[in-house]
Design an enzyme around this catalytic site. Structure first.
Site, short mmCIF file in Angstrom:
data_model
loop_
_atom_site.label_atom_id
_atom_site.label_comp_id
_atom_site.label_asym_id
_atom_site.label_seq_id
_atom_site.Cartn_x
_atom_site.Cartn_y
_atom_site.Cartn_z
N GLU A 148 0.28 -21.77 19.36
CA GLU A 148 1.09 -20.56 19.59
C GLU A 148 0.21 -19.31 19.58
OE1 GLU A 148 4.00 -21.05 20.76
OE2 GLU A 148 4.18 -23.15 20.14
N HIS A 172 -0.95 -18.72 23.04
CA HIS A 172 0.07 -18.02 23.83
C HIS A 172 0.10 -16.54 23.45
CE1 HIS A 172 2.02 -21.31 25.93
NE2 HIS A 172 2.28 -21.97 24.81
ZN LIG Z 1 2.97 -24.00 24.69
#
Ligand SMILES: [Zn+2]
Length: 493
Positions: free
Chosen positions: A264, A267
């Site tokens: 994450e 991202h």
């Molecule tokens: Zn992902």
């Protein structure tokens, strides 16, 4: 930026749309983290109202967009603005409101039924809903229009310009290569199929501390970023200065929470490193799901599962998790990199993960192409799992019913996971022309990696389509060879 009046007008008119997206993202984040259970109904109502306001605002840009499209000599930023808004507009112009509404209603109902069907391992509960969704998705594809396979219209929603020709090309090379690598790993026994650390429980507080230390290793900007807990880990990019991730604590096998955090963060970094001048504009987000997933996979696998990163992490683990003292750094590295054919996609290793995606891709293509009926899917699924992954599900809940995507109408989404792996391989190859990645990681200098990613990928936001962006950075698109080479070097040579 832009001196052209009509572009300025579009950018100005987009601000309230940005604000609606912002509000919807906070609503979504809150729903998954802190919202009280009974608030679901009012939240759903508010979300639907926001979606409607958004749709009207986007449609109101039609005239400006058609004027802008007639202009020649637009710069890359201006082209990006026109391209991204046109895509949204195109959807709302071509797909009638009653179809959008019917899709949303069916998806909401289907998601509730799917949860029950998965719990009871009963496909027949879900079948009529999936049939309805497939029928509506076919209609949606027909309204949107396509060249070649009807599934192309749905692929394009998640990854601009992606076609079955692209995906077939990737898998026709990836699958045999990965099968070959997998066989070599399994016969050599150098990466074990099970590990004691998978069974050892941990204290949640200690693990939270480890994750905070990981955020420090990754130098996440704590004034623009936060981490919370949710059932399924996700990232929410609310603005360029407000990006949030979540993780979960399952109480054992500590690598699951660690790698969800690193994933994450990949991202999140993408969202945090977009050019600040793009804030509130249509190009302030990532280029596509595939490019986004390449960033999370690059950090999770290529960085996070490397020997050098394990070395950085080991002292942190040793300090916070008492049981680690029984395991050396090499043991922990192997635990991070187990390879074994398994049934659950989200728990799959770097190699077998892509086989799970091929199965879903082939099934979706058949369903949307009308080559197969929904009722046949469970048996097709089990056969394909055996053929590709080498294991046969014993129940439907660990087979065809395991993923939420189809109940939510996300058909055409799965391929972007494998494309993310493929593009991460391309990033890994390209970045090493500019730096010795092993050396950089040995020194713990993640700043150098982040700067490279910002300059080559992140800062552009969605100025370029995913194919344009890949051409610009790599001179090629969706080339699986770099991923294969990386996996060979890591697991075989
Ligand atoms: Zn992902």
């Amino acid at each position: 930026m832009s001196n052209i009046p009509v572009i300025q007008e579009i950018v100005e008119s987009y601000k309230p749309i940005w604000a609606l997206n912002h509000a919807a993202s906070i609503f979504g984040w809150d729903l998954e983290t802190y919202m009280p259970h009974e608030a679901a109904k009012s939240r759903g109502f508010a979300q639907a109202q926001i979606a409607l306001m958004r749709q009207q605002r986007v449609l109101s840009l039609a005239e400006s967009i058609s004027k802008a499209k007639k202009l020649g000599n637009l710069n890359d930023y201006e082209n990006g603005i026109v391209r991204t808004v046109s895509r949204e507009l195109n959807y709302f112009i071509k797909v009638p409101p009653n179809l959008i509404e019917e899709l949303q209603r069916t998806e909401t109902e289907a998601t509730v039924v799917w949860r029950e069907a998965r719990r009871k391992s009963n496909f027949s509960l879900f079948q009529p809903y999936l049939e309805k969704i497939i029928e509506l998705k076919k209609k949606e594809a027909d309204k949107l229009g396509f060249e070649g396979h009807r599934y192309n219209a749905l692929l394009d929603i998640f990854e601009e310009d992606l076609t079955t020709i692209d995906v077939d090309r990737v898998f026709s090379s990836l699958v045999p290569n990965l099968k070959r690598i997998l066989e070599r790993i399994l016969s050599s026994g150098s990466f074990p199929r099970n590990h004691k650390l998978e069974e050892i429980g941990y204290e949640e507080e200690a693990m939270k501390h480890v994750n905070q230390e990981i955020l420090k290793i990754l130098a996440m900007p704590d004034k623009r970023f936060r981490m919370d807990v949710s059932t399924h880990p996700f990232t929410s990019g609310l603005s360029l200065d407000d990006v949030r991730i979540t993780t979960r604590y399952e109480g054992k096998s500590f690598r699951e929470t660690i790698y969800s955090v690193i994933h994450e963060c990949g991202h999140a970094l993408y969202e945090l490193q977009v050019e600040h001048a793009y804030e509130y504009t249509p190009v302030a987000g990532g280029a596509s799901l595939g490019i986004h997933e390449s960033q999370s996979r690059f950090w999770e696998n290529f960085i996070g599962r490397s020997r050098e990163f394990t070395k950085l992490l080991y002292p942190v683990l040793r300090k916070n998790l008492p049981f680690i003292s029984q395991f050396g750094e090499e043991e922990v590295y192997k635990y991070f990199n187990l390879v074994r054919p398994s049934l659950i996609r989200v728990a799959a290793d770097e190699i077998t993960y892509n086989f799970h995606i091929v199965v879903r891709y082939e099934v979706e293509k058949k369903l949307i192409g009308g080559e197969t009926a929904v009722s046949e899917i469970p048996s097709i699924w089990d056969d394909m799992m055996e053929e590709y992954v080498g294991v046969r599900p014993k129940s439907l809940s660990e087979g065809v019913l395991q993923d939420v995507h189809w109940s939510g109408g996300m058909i055409g989404y799965f391929p972007t996971y494998s494309l993310g792996n493929v593009i991460a391989g391309m990033v890994n190859n390209r970045i090493q022309q500019d730096m010795d990645l092993h050396d950089v990681l040995e020194r713990g200098d993640v700043g150098q990696i982040k700067t490279w990613l910002r300059e080559h990928i992140h800062k552009w936001g969605s100025t370029y389509s995913p194919k344009e962006l890949q051409q610009k950075i790599f001179g090629e698109v969706y080339n699986p060879d770099h991923l294969v080479k990386y996996l060979e070097e890591k697991y075989i040579v």
